[in-house]
Design a protein around this motif. Structure first.
Motif, short mmCIF file in Angstrom:
data_model
loop_
_atom_site.label_atom_id
_atom_site.label_comp_id
_atom_site.label_asym_id
_atom_site.label_seq_id
_atom_site.Cartn_x
_atom_site.Cartn_y
_atom_site.Cartn_z
N SER A 69 9.68 28.33 65.50
CA SER A 69 9.22 27.85 66.81
C SER A 69 7.82 27.30 66.66
CB SER A 69 9.25 28.98 67.83
OG SER A 69 10.55 29.50 67.98
N THR A 70 7.63 26.52 65.61
CA THR A 70 6.28 26.08 65.23
C THR A 70 5.93 24.69 65.73
OG1 THR A 70 7.23 25.31 63.14
CG2 THR A 70 6.26 27.52 63.17
N ALA A 71 6.89 23.99 66.35
CA ALA A 71 6.61 22.62 66.79
C ALA A 71 7.55 22.25 67.93
CB ALA A 71 6.79 21.64 65.62
N ILE A 72 7.20 21.17 68.62
CA ILE A 72 7.97 20.74 69.78
C ILE A 72 9.43 20.46 69.42
CG2 ILE A 72 8.27 18.88 71.46
CD1 ILE A 72 6.05 20.76 72.18
N HIS A 73 9.65 19.82 68.26
CA HIS A 73 11.04 19.46 67.94
C HIS A 73 11.90 20.71 67.74
CE1 HIS A 73 9.23 19.75 63.90
NE2 HIS A 73 10.44 19.96 63.44
N TRP A 74 11.32 21.77 67.21
CA TRP A 74 12.08 23.01 67.05
C TRP A 74 12.39 23.61 68.42
CZ3 TRP A 74 14.65 23.52 62.93
CH2 TRP A 74 14.13 23.13 61.69
N ARG B 210 10.50 11.69 66.59
CA ARG B 210 9.03 11.62 66.59
C ARG B 210 8.43 12.46 65.47
NH1 ARG B 210 10.00 11.99 72.23
NH2 ARG B 210 9.55 14.23 72.18
N ALA B 211 9.02 13.63 65.24
CA ALA B 211 8.50 14.51 64.18
C ALA B 211 8.68 13.86 62.81
CB ALA B 211 9.22 15.85 64.22
N VAL B 212 9.85 13.25 62.58
CA VAL B 212 10.10 12.58 61.30
C VAL B 212 9.11 11.44 61.10
CG1 VAL B 212 11.74 11.11 60.08
CG2 VAL B 212 12.53 13.23 61.14
N ALA B 213 8.81 10.71 62.17
CA ALA B 213 7.84 9.62 62.07
C ALA B 213 6.47 10.16 61.67
CB ALA B 213 7.75 8.88 63.39
N VAL B 214 6.11 11.30 62.21
CA VAL B 214 4.82 11.92 61.85
C VAL B 214 4.83 12.34 60.39
CG1 VAL B 214 3.32 13.91 62.23
CG2 VAL B 214 4.26 12.67 64.18
N GLU C 181 5.88 18.76 50.75
CA GLU C 181 5.90 19.54 51.99
C GLU C 181 6.43 18.72 53.16
OE1 GLU C 181 2.83 22.14 54.81
OE2 GLU C 181 2.20 21.43 52.82
N GLN C 182 5.95 17.46 53.27
CA GLN C 182 6.44 16.60 54.35
C GLN C 182 7.93 16.31 54.18
OE1 GLN C 182 3.57 16.22 52.78
NE2 GLN C 182 2.01 15.25 54.05
N ARG D 279 10.81 17.22 56.94
CA ARG D 279 11.73 16.20 57.45
C ARG D 279 13.18 16.63 57.21
NH1 ARG D 279 11.45 10.48 54.56
NH2 ARG D 279 12.36 11.75 52.91
N LYS D 280 13.46 17.12 56.03
CA LYS D 280 14.81 17.55 55.67
C LYS D 280 15.29 18.67 56.61
CE LYS D 280 17.41 19.32 51.66
NZ LYS D 280 17.73 20.69 52.10
N GLU D 281 14.44 19.64 56.86
CA GLU D 281 14.81 20.77 57.71
C GLU D 281 15.08 20.30 59.14
OE1 GLU D 281 12.23 24.22 55.35
OE2 GLU D 281 11.46 23.29 57.18
N ALA D 282 14.26 19.40 59.65
CA ALA D 282 14.45 18.91 61.02
C ALA D 282 15.74 18.13 61.14
CB ALA D 282 13.25 18.06 61.43
#
Length: 230
Positions: free
Chosen positions: A23-28, A93-97, A177-178, A182-185
């Protein structure tokens, strides 16, 4: 009588992996909200069906028809499921970041010595049977990657598609790390989509409905319109 749906069954079939999502980010948060929403929809469908089935004023045919209507409404809700769209937007949006942080690549050669070395490296790459494969096997060598990426592809015996693959792989190698984030999202979003597909199957079974080739939801006892196979 169609089998009732239990909470245990819902949790087991609808994105069970979501219990391990952070629960660390908006997309999650949006992904988890979508899972909760689709589970709630199935729970409501089952509760509505139970209510219909317990209505002593309804005939068996009446129960069948009301269940089918419940199924049509629920499948319609899933067709353009707002929580899914919200999760997809958040993941995009998260992937773009994540990708915006994957721009660093080896710098272009500078100075007489580096330029001369880059020329020799490109000639060596061009002489390989598989120039693209050779560079991909040497992504940890910034001199090779920089020499290839900062010059026209034909100087290294590479086509544009080969350069693009090398560029993408080099970024991935430099930003693990990025890449992992991305892969997890993206994987979580796919889990959500599969969960929604499973939800649709559960709803159809619970409400004794089907989806025909014209995308219409009909009761399983309804005849198939002429020319339309179920």
């Amino acid at each position: 009588m169609p089998k009732q749906i239990t909470e245990i069954e819902i949790e087991a079939r609808i994105a069970p992996a979501s219990t391990r999502w952070p629960s660390t980010a908006i997309h999650w948060e949006k992904l988890k909200e979508a899972v909760a929403a689709v589970r709630a929809l199935i729970t409501a469908v089952d509760a509505n069906c139970r209510g219909v089935e317990q209505d002593s004023d309804l005939s068996p045919e009446g129960i069948y028809r009301k269940r089918a209507e419940i199924g049509r409404r629920a499948v319609g809700d899933l067709t353009d499921f707002a929580p899914l769209r919200s999760a997809e937007s958040a993941v995009s949006r998260a992937v773009a970041v994540f990708e915006s942080g994957m721009v660093d690549l080896p710098k272009a050669p500078s100075g007489i010595a580096e330029v001369a070395l880059a020329q020799e490296l490109r000639a060596h790459v061009r002489a390989q049977e598989n120039p693209t494969g050779f560079v991909l096997n040497h992504l940890d060598d910034g001199r090779v990657v920089g020499a290839v990426l900062h010059a026209p592809g034909f100087l290294s015996g590479l086509k544009d598609e080969g350069l693009n693959v090398i560029r993408d792989r080099a970024r991935s190698a430099l930003h693990p790390e990025q890449v992992q984030h991305r892969k997890e999202a993206e994987e979580a979003l796919e889990v959500l989509r599969k969960g929604i597909a499973a939800a649709q199957r559960m709803i159809l079974a619970r409400t004794e409905t089907r989806i025909d080739r014209d995308d219409k939801v009909r009761g399983i006892r309804e005849p198939v319109p002429g020319g339309i196979a179920a």
